[in-house]
Write an enzyme that holds these catalytic residues in place. Structure first.
Site, PDB file in Angstrom:
ATOM      1  N   SER A 129       0.824  -1.219   0.000  1.00 15.93           N
ATOM      2  CA  SER A 129       0.000   0.000   0.000  1.00 15.93           C
ATOM      3  C   SER A 129       0.851   1.259   0.000  1.00 15.93           C
ATOM      4  O   SER A 129       1.921   1.301   0.623  1.00 15.93           O
ATOM      5  CB  SER A 129      -0.884  -0.005   1.251  1.00 15.93           C
ATOM      6  OG  SER A 129      -1.422   1.276   1.475  1.00 15.93           O
ATOM      7  N   GLU A 131       0.266   3.609   1.718  1.00 11.77           N
ATOM      8  CA  GLU A 131       0.338   4.075   3.107  1.00 11.77           C
ATOM      9  C   GLU A 131       1.708   3.784   3.723  1.00 11.77           C
ATOM     10  O   GLU A 131       2.062   4.352   4.748  1.00 11.77           O
ATOM     11  CB  GLU A 131      -0.770   3.433   3.950  1.00 11.77           C
ATOM     12  CG  GLU A 131      -2.175   3.865   3.574  1.00 11.77           C
ATOM     13  CD  GLU A 131      -2.487   5.322   3.918  1.00 11.77           C
ATOM     14  OE1 GLU A 131      -1.856   5.882   4.823  1.00 11.77           O
ATOM     15  OE2 GLU A 131      -3.358   5.901   3.245  1.00 11.77           O
ATOM     16  N   TYR A 153      -1.300   0.437  10.179  1.00  5.97           N
ATOM     17  CA  TYR A 153      -1.541  -0.245   8.900  1.00  5.97           C
ATOM     18  C   TYR A 153      -0.315  -0.116   7.996  1.00  5.97           C
ATOM     19  O   TYR A 153       0.184  -1.097   7.453  1.00  5.97           O
ATOM     20  CB  TYR A 153      -2.781   0.355   8.237  1.00  5.97           C
ATOM     21  CG  TYR A 153      -3.026  -0.076   6.804  1.00  5.97           C
ATOM     22  CD1 TYR A 153      -3.595  -1.314   6.511  1.00  5.97           C
ATOM     23  CD2 TYR A 153      -2.687   0.758   5.735  1.00  5.97           C
ATOM     24  CE1 TYR A 153      -3.819  -1.706   5.197  1.00  5.97           C
ATOM     25  CE2 TYR A 153      -2.916   0.378   4.420  1.00  5.97           C
ATOM     26  CZ  TYR A 153      -3.476  -0.850   4.156  1.00  5.97           C
ATOM     27  OH  TYR A 153      -3.698  -1.229   2.852  1.00  5.97           O
TER      28      TYR A 153
END
Ligand code: NAP
Length: 324
Positions: A129, A131, A153
């Protein structure tokens, strides 16, 4: 390597991406196996769309169970899509996020490597991701951008991403796809995009509710989910394994998304239906996550196929149709 007869294992097969991936691979002729958790209500919907899929009950955090499943199936491709996929949930459950989204990947990689060494080659694709980049210093980001997560996360995804690199260096055909936000009518309503398309459709239908949102100026790079699973298959089937940023390279604000959704629902003046509520601001908001997908374009021949307005319009139109 000829394709079309692969036996594939998809973890997270009942999620947004898992369903699209299973459908694409099945259309290609692959034998589809999926991991589902006990009591997952989405499994029956998946089997209606794809009755030939073979579902295996289990949990990614069950080390022995996952090892046994891989050893029995001996899949030629493993797509690891399962996990806690929401930043917000990861703040509420950081330990679970570390276990499911991070540590569990070690067992899959180790078993895939052992199978490969014993003559059953496995190609492994990890759903990473953007992120992982946290609040990047530069836009757009690419495969060389420093990994500096700002959420549990992102940190769990970063661990799994690094481990993919570790096993690739050992000789496993392992790829990490650094996915930017991708949407579809199958996105759960806990995500802001789906919350917006649901509200726009309801308000157009006469509902008098107001849509409460966080930071309307937050910018994101939003793509079409089926395009992103196509990138996963291309990466698995490319001769050389690698990491790839999968993104559109185009940024839009939440405000743009709201405007596009209300226009698609037939409402031009959306302001009266939307209010900003600071409670929906994220604890740490990662800004300017815009991806540069050039490497995927050059090596995989991949490119996004659906423009932003059309993604939003498809999601709004789907709100008034029975769930797929
Ligand atoms: P999703 O819809 O949330 O699906 C996640 C799947 O993981 C669900 O099927 C869920 O099953 C399963 N799962 C959760 N915990 C599990 C466990 N302990 N054992 C086995 N299965 C478990 O996610 P998505 O949007 O399809 O995303 C797919 C992957 O891409 C995720 O890893 C996500 O983090 C990553 N990603 C997505 C985006 C995006 O924009 N969609 C962006 C970047 C990265 P249950 O129904 O049982 O919970």
């Amino acid at each position: 390597m000829t394709h079309g007869t692969e036996r594939v294992l998809i973890t997270g097969i009942t999620g947004q991406d898992g369903g699209y991936l299973a459908e694409q691979l099945s259309n290609d002729g692959a034998e589809i196996h999926g991991l589902v958790r006990d009591g997952d209500e989405a499994a029956s919907g998946l089997l209606q769309r794809l009755p030939q899929a073979q579902l295996h009950t289990g949990d990614l955090t069950d080390t022995e169970g996952m090892r046994d499943l891989l050893r029995v199936l001996k899949p030629s491709e493993v797509y690891n899509l399962a996990g806690i996929s929401s930043v917000a949930q990861s703040w509420e459950q950081p330990t679970l996020t570390a276990e499911v989204t991070g540590v569990a990947v070690a067992v899959l990689l180790q078993t895939a490597w052992q199978l490969t060494e014993s003559g059953n080659p496995v190609r492994f694709v990890q759903a990473s991701s953007a992120e992982m980049f946290g609040n990047p210093q530069r836009s757009p980001q690419n495969e060389s951008t420093p990994i500096a997560p700002v959420s549990p996360y992102g940190a769990a995804k970063a661990y799994a991403h690094h481990l993919v690199g570790v096993y690739r260096a050992r000789g496993l055909h392992a790829c990490s796809l650094i996915l930017y936000n991708h949407e579809s009518p199958r996105r759960p309503s806990s995500f802001v995009t789906r919350k917006i398309t649901q509200a726009a459709a309801r308000i157009a239908g006469g509902d008098t509710e107001q849509l409460a949102l966080g930071n309307l100026d937050a910018r994101r790079d939003w793509g079409w989910a089926p395009d992103y699973v196509d990138a996963m298959v291309r990466a698995a089937r490319h001769a050389v394994p690698g990491d790839y940023v999968i993104a559109t390279g185009v940024e839009h604000t939440v405000r743009d998304f709201v405007a596009a959704a209300f226009v698609a629902a037939g409402i031009d003046d959306w302001n009266q239906y939307v209010r900003v509520d600071p409670r929906f601001f994220r604890p740490v908001d990662a800004v300017e996550q815009i991806g540069d997908p050039s490497k995927a374009g050059q090596l995989l021949g991949w490119a996004p196929t659906v423009p932003f307005d059309e993604i939003v319009a498809r999601m709004v139109r789907a709100e008034n149709q029975p769930a797929e």
